[in-house]
Design an enzyme around this catalytic site. Structure first.
Site, mmCIF file in Angstrom:
data_model
loop_
_atom_site.group_PDB
_atom_site.id
_atom_site.type_symbol
_atom_site.label_atom_id
_atom_site.label_comp_id
_atom_site.label_asym_id
_atom_site.label_seq_id
_atom_site.Cartn_x
_atom_site.Cartn_y
_atom_site.Cartn_z
ATOM 1 N N ARG A 36 0.829 -1.225 0.000
ATOM 2 C CA ARG A 36 0.000 0.000 0.000
ATOM 3 C C ARG A 36 0.860 1.271 0.000
ATOM 4 O O ARG A 36 0.511 2.271 0.635
ATOM 5 C CB ARG A 36 -0.939 0.029 1.216
ATOM 6 C CG ARG A 36 -1.983 -1.078 1.242
ATOM 7 C CD ARG A 36 -2.985 -0.923 0.104
ATOM 8 N NE ARG A 36 -4.101 -1.854 0.220
ATOM 9 C CZ ARG A 36 -4.114 -3.099 -0.302
ATOM 10 N NH1 ARG A 36 -3.078 -3.551 -0.989
ATOM 11 N NH2 ARG A 36 -5.179 -3.868 -0.176
ATOM 12 N N SER B 208 -11.115 -0.736 2.438
ATOM 13 C CA SER B 208 -10.465 -0.784 3.753
ATOM 14 C C SER B 208 -10.131 0.633 4.193
ATOM 15 O O SER B 208 -9.444 1.357 3.458
ATOM 16 C CB SER B 208 -9.151 -1.569 3.680
ATOM 17 O OG SER B 208 -9.372 -2.872 3.211
ATOM 18 N N GLU C 105 -5.806 4.163 5.249
ATOM 19 C CA GLU C 105 -5.329 3.888 3.882
ATOM 20 C C GLU C 105 -5.705 5.027 2.936
ATOM 21 O O GLU C 105 -4.875 5.465 2.142
ATOM 22 C CB GLU C 105 -5.916 2.558 3.399
ATOM 23 C CG GLU C 105 -5.467 2.212 1.995
ATOM 24 C CD GLU C 105 -6.188 1.012 1.426
ATOM 25 O OE1 GLU C 105 -5.918 -0.103 1.878
ATOM 26 O OE2 GLU C 105 -7.011 1.190 0.514
HETATM 27 P P1 FAD Z 1 -8.564 8.401 -5.951
HETATM 28 O O1 FAD Z 1 -9.318 7.954 -4.759
HETATM 29 O O2 FAD Z 1 -9.175 9.422 -6.813
HETATM 30 O O3 FAD Z 1 -7.127 8.922 -5.466
HETATM 31 C C1 FAD Z 1 -6.369 8.184 -4.543
HETATM 32 C C2 FAD Z 1 -4.990 8.849 -4.399
HETATM 33 O O4 FAD Z 1 -4.283 8.740 -5.625
HETATM 34 C C3 FAD Z 1 -5.064 10.348 -4.109
HETATM 35 O O5 FAD Z 1 -3.964 10.692 -3.303
HETATM 36 C C4 FAD Z 1 -4.949 10.976 -5.484
HETATM 37 O O6 FAD Z 1 -4.427 12.297 -5.429
HETATM 38 C C5 FAD Z 1 -3.957 10.030 -6.146
HETATM 39 N N1 FAD Z 1 -4.108 9.954 -7.606
HETATM 40 C C6 FAD Z 1 -5.184 9.490 -8.288
HETATM 41 N N2 FAD Z 1 -4.923 9.513 -9.607
HETATM 42 C C7 FAD Z 1 -3.671 10.007 -9.751
HETATM 43 C C8 FAD Z 1 -2.837 10.282 -10.871
HETATM 44 N N3 FAD Z 1 -3.240 10.046 -12.121
HETATM 45 N N4 FAD Z 1 -1.614 10.790 -10.634
HETATM 46 C C9 FAD Z 1 -1.178 11.041 -9.381
HETATM 47 N N5 FAD Z 1 -1.921 10.807 -8.282
HETATM 48 C C10 FAD Z 1 -3.150 10.295 -8.476
HETATM 49 N N6 FAD Z 1 -7.530 -0.871 -2.972
HETATM 50 C C11 FAD Z 1 -6.700 -1.936 -3.027
HETATM 51 O O7 FAD Z 1 -5.474 -1.779 -3.116
HETATM 52 N N7 FAD Z 1 -7.175 -3.217 -2.987
HETATM 53 C C12 FAD Z 1 -8.492 -3.481 -2.905
HETATM 54 O O8 FAD Z 1 -8.880 -4.650 -2.862
HETATM 55 C C13 FAD Z 1 -9.391 -2.380 -2.847
HETATM 56 N N8 FAD Z 1 -10.725 -2.608 -2.738
HETATM 57 C C14 FAD Z 1 -11.582 -1.543 -2.666
HETATM 58 C C15 FAD Z 1 -12.954 -1.796 -2.569
HETATM 59 C C16 FAD Z 1 -13.862 -0.756 -2.497
HETATM 60 C C17 FAD Z 1 -15.338 -1.053 -2.386
HETATM 61 C C18 FAD Z 1 -13.390 0.592 -2.552
HETATM 62 C C19 FAD Z 1 -14.367 1.731 -2.530
HETATM 63 C C20 FAD Z 1 -12.030 0.865 -2.641
HETATM 64 C C21 FAD Z 1 -11.104 -0.211 -2.693
HETATM 65 N N9 FAD Z 1 -9.714 0.003 -2.785
HETATM 66 C C22 FAD Z 1 -8.864 -1.068 -2.880
HETATM 67 C C23 FAD Z 1 -9.168 1.366 -2.779
HETATM 68 C C24 FAD Z 1 -9.178 2.048 -4.171
HETATM 69 O O9 FAD Z 1 -10.078 1.419 -5.040
HETATM 70 C C25 FAD Z 1 -7.790 2.053 -4.813
HETATM 71 O O10 FAD Z 1 -6.843 2.673 -3.971
HETATM 72 C C26 FAD Z 1 -7.789 2.770 -6.166
HETATM 73 O O11 FAD Z 1 -6.544 2.601 -6.793
HETATM 74 C C27 FAD Z 1 -8.102 4.257 -6.045
HETATM 75 O O12 FAD Z 1 -8.304 4.749 -7.356
HETATM 76 P P2 FAD Z 1 -9.027 6.126 -7.636
HETATM 77 O O13 FAD Z 1 -8.896 6.411 -9.090
HETATM 78 O O14 FAD Z 1 -10.404 6.100 -7.099
HETATM 79 O O15 FAD Z 1 -8.110 7.137 -6.802
HETATM 80 N N1 EPU Z 2 -11.692 -10.273 9.715
HETATM 81 C C1 EPU Z 2 -12.310 -10.061 10.928
HETATM 82 N N2 EPU Z 2 -13.463 -9.328 10.941
HETATM 83 C C2 EPU Z 2 -14.030 -8.827 9.809
HETATM 84 C C3 EPU Z 2 -13.396 -9.043 8.567
HETATM 85 C C4 EPU Z 2 -12.212 -9.772 8.544
HETATM 86 O O1 EPU Z 2 -11.828 -10.502 11.975
HETATM 87 O O2 EPU Z 2 -15.073 -8.149 9.913
HETATM 88 C C5 EPU Z 2 -10.423 -11.019 9.713
HETATM 89 C C6 EPU Z 2 -10.588 -12.445 9.241
HETATM 90 O O3 EPU Z 2 -9.863 -13.243 10.150
HETATM 91 C C7 EPU Z 2 -9.927 -12.487 7.897
HETATM 92 C C8 EPU Z 2 -8.907 -11.362 7.985
HETATM 93 O O4 EPU Z 2 -9.530 -10.384 8.830
HETATM 94 O O5 EPU Z 2 -9.263 -13.695 7.683
HETATM 95 C C9 EPU Z 2 -8.587 -10.736 6.646
HETATM 96 O O6 EPU Z 2 -9.793 -10.306 5.997
HETATM 97 P P1 EPU Z 2 -9.878 -10.111 4.415
HETATM 98 O O7 EPU Z 2 -9.484 -11.374 3.708
HETATM 99 O O8 EPU Z 2 -11.203 -9.512 4.102
HETATM 100 O O9 EPU Z 2 -8.715 -9.107 4.113
HETATM 101 P P2 EPU Z 2 -8.376 -7.684 4.720
HETATM 102 O O10 EPU Z 2 -7.032 -7.758 5.358
HETATM 103 O O11 EPU Z 2 -9.471 -7.163 5.575
HETATM 104 C C10 EPU Z 2 -7.159 -6.926 2.575
HETATM 105 C C11 EPU Z 2 -7.061 -5.645 1.815
HETATM 106 C C12 EPU Z 2 -8.243 -5.483 0.870
HETATM 107 C C13 EPU Z 2 -8.239 -6.644 -0.116
HETATM 108 C C14 EPU Z 2 -8.344 -7.952 0.674
HETATM 109 C C15 EPU Z 2 -8.226 -9.174 -0.216
HETATM 110 C C16 EPU Z 2 -5.821 -4.093 3.197
HETATM 111 C C17 EPU Z 2 -5.877 -2.905 4.090
HETATM 112 N N3 EPU Z 2 -6.984 -4.525 2.723
HETATM 113 O O12 EPU Z 2 -8.319 -6.819 3.404
HETATM 114 O O13 EPU Z 2 -8.077 -4.271 0.146
HETATM 115 O O14 EPU Z 2 -9.309 -6.564 -1.020
HETATM 116 O O15 EPU Z 2 -7.265 -8.007 1.644
HETATM 117 O O16 EPU Z 2 -6.901 -9.298 -0.634
HETATM 118 O O17 EPU Z 2 -4.733 -4.586 2.902
HETATM 119 C C18 EPU Z 2 -8.537 -1.950 0.210
HETATM 120 O O18 EPU Z 2 -7.302 -1.777 0.254
HETATM 121 O O19 EPU Z 2 -9.351 -0.989 0.171
HETATM 122 C C19 EPU Z 2 -9.059 -3.304 0.210
HETATM 123 C C20 EPU Z 2 -10.357 -3.587 0.215
#
Ligand code: FAD
Ligand code: EPU
Length: 351
Positions: free
Chosen positions: A172, A246, A343
């Site tokens: 991250r 997250s 995050e």
């Molecule tokens: P924004 O939210 O618009 O911006 C995020 C940051 O990036 C800001 O600091 C912005 O200034 C900068 N930025 C954006 N575009 C540019 C650019 N072109 N140049 C320079 N800086 C820029 N993230 C994960 O890693 N794994 C996941 O599994 C995951 N699951 C998600 C699930 C949900 C339901 C949601 C809502 C979010 C999740 N995220 C996850 C977080 C998010 O989707 C990612 O971080 C994504 O890359 C953000 O993209 P964005 O275009 O919306 O960026």
């Molecule tokens: N868990 C709990 N309570 C809950 C949910 C999860 O105790 O309510 C525990 C469970 O034990 C589970 C563990 O947390 O095994 C991990 O949960 P999960 O697999 O959902 O993964 P996470 O660590 O919560 C991370 C990323 C997600 C990504 C998933 C799958 C981060 C901060 N988050 O979540 O990314 O989609 O793994 O790889 O690293 C994001 O960054 O926005 C994001 C959604």
């Protein structure tokens, strides 16, 4: 709202950003610039209003929290070209511009027989934001497939091309996250493969494939489908309830601290980290243990389905969500002695 146009961009004043952030909180940009051509960036950053360090680059708004209005201009890249730039048969380099939707891009690669990004399906946001926090999910981080990042360097006023090794990617994290006022990512080049090697190690993927009736060797598109099904079950859809995925990063602590915590809490999940001397803990588990899952302060709440996801049930403000996040972090610190950090980028306030 006044609107002006130039070659490759349009500008609006006092533009509402409520629909441009997945928390759905109220925010207004004094000036919103939408660039439809990468070539417009040098001209745009020639203007004092954008040259100002306060200019915020906005993608899909899925990883930020507007705790206040952005103090300066907001620049959104609406550039959407995808090109196959090198094709070596088994391997290929694909270049996508910053404004391409991430999930659309993953589907494009799979549709063109190119594997590598399937575990990252359904992550919201844009291609340009993918390298900022080195998006990751289901055992894969995007850095594994980033060949190079193309960016406009606001310091030199020139375009640069950074090889993946120069982007300081980590969990991250990246160089870009530490220099938010310097680089505007304009395109990303991805190294992809036609020789699919499934990555099924993350808990739940193999079970999901079996539930889909796939037992042998899955195709890349089937792995993407399994990931999509798990994600739809676990994470709230921002179109239904505002959230940014997250809200906290999983904390990385010294191995000795993880062992001591594990001795006191035998059910606590502990994961490997990049170096042998540290471990990654589950922020979700820590928050869940503190009793926050499903909690609500008015419209600011914690998802009842996932303790790591803060949600806006309706009209929560960014400041209310931030206040809740601070209370959550304080309770985890008090009970486990572990600091958890947000995050998403917080705009308009400090963590
Ligand atoms: P924004 O939210 O618009 O911006 C995020 C940051 O990036 C800001 O600091 C912005 O200034 C900068 N930025 C954006 N575009 C540019 C650019 N072109 N140049 C320079 N800086 C820029 N993230 C994960 O890693 N794994 C996941 O599994 C995951 N699951 C998600 C699930 C949900 C339901 C949601 C809502 C979010 C999740 N995220 C996850 C977080 C998010 O989707 C990612 O971080 C994504 O890359 C953000 O993209 P964005 O275009 O919306 O960026
Ligand atoms: N868990 C709990 N309570 C809950 C949910 C999860 O105790 O309510 C525990 C469970 O034990 C589970 C563990 O947390 O095994 C991990 O949960 P999960 O697999 O959902 O993964 P996470 O660590 O919560 C991370 C990323 C997600 C990504 C998933 C799958 C981060 C901060 N988050 O979540 O990314 O989609 O793994 O790889 O690293 C994001 O960054 O926005 C994001 C959604």
């Amino acid at each position: 709202m006044n609107v002006a146009h130039g070659s490759g961009y349009r500008i609006a004043e006092n533009a509402r950003l409520d629909a441009r952030n997945t928390f759905g909180v109220r925010a207004t940009a004094p000036m919103l610039v939408e660039a439809t051509e990468t070539a417009a960036l040098p001209e745009l950053f020639g203007y004092a209003m954008l040259r100002n360090a306060a200019t915020l680059i906005l993608g899909g708004g899925s990883n930020l929290l507007f705790a206040g209005d952005p103090p300066g201009a907001v620049l959104a890249l609406e550039t959407r070209r995808i090109d196959l730039v090198e094709d070596h048969g088994d391997a290929a380099i694909v270049r996508a511009e910053a404004g391409v939707g991430w999930h659309d891009f993953v589907l494009w690669t799979l549709g063109n027989g190119l594997a590598g990004l399937e575990n990252l399906a359904l992550i919201p946001g844009t291609v340009g934001a993918a390298p900022i926090q080195n998006i990751g999910a289901y055992g894969v981080e995007v850095r594994e497939h980033v060949h190079a990042v193309e960016a406009f360097d606001r310091d030199s006023g020139r375009f640069v091309r950074l090889a993946a090794v120069d982007c300081a990617f980590a969990y991250r994290d990246s160089l870009f996250k530490h220099l938010p006022d310097r680089y505007v990512v304009s395109a990303v080049e991805f190294a992809l493969s036609r020789m699919f090697q499934p990555r099924l190690g993350y808990a739940g993927i193999e079970d999901e494939l079996r539930a889909m009736g796939i037992d042998g060797s899955p195709r890349a598109a089937q792995v993407a489908e399994a990931v999509i099904r798990i994600r739809r079950r676990k994470l709230p859809d921002p179109a239904v309830v505002g959230n940014a995925g997250s809200f906290f990063k999983n904390p990385i602590v010294p191995a000795a601290q993880a062992e001591a915590l594990l001795a006191a809490n035998p059910t606590m999940p502990v994961f490997r980290s990049a170096d042998a001397g540290s471990r990654k803990l589950s922020a979700a588990w820590l928050i869940d243990q503190c009793g926050w899952k499903g909690h609500r302060d008015g419209d600011a709440g914690v998802s009842p389905d996932h303790a790591l996801v803060l949600v806006n049930h309706g009209t929560a403000t960014g400041l209310e969500l931030l206040a809740l996040a601070r209370r959550i972090a304080e309770s985890v610190q008090a009970r486990f002695g572990v600091a958890i950090e947000p995050e998403p980028r917080i705009v308009g306030a400090r963590w």
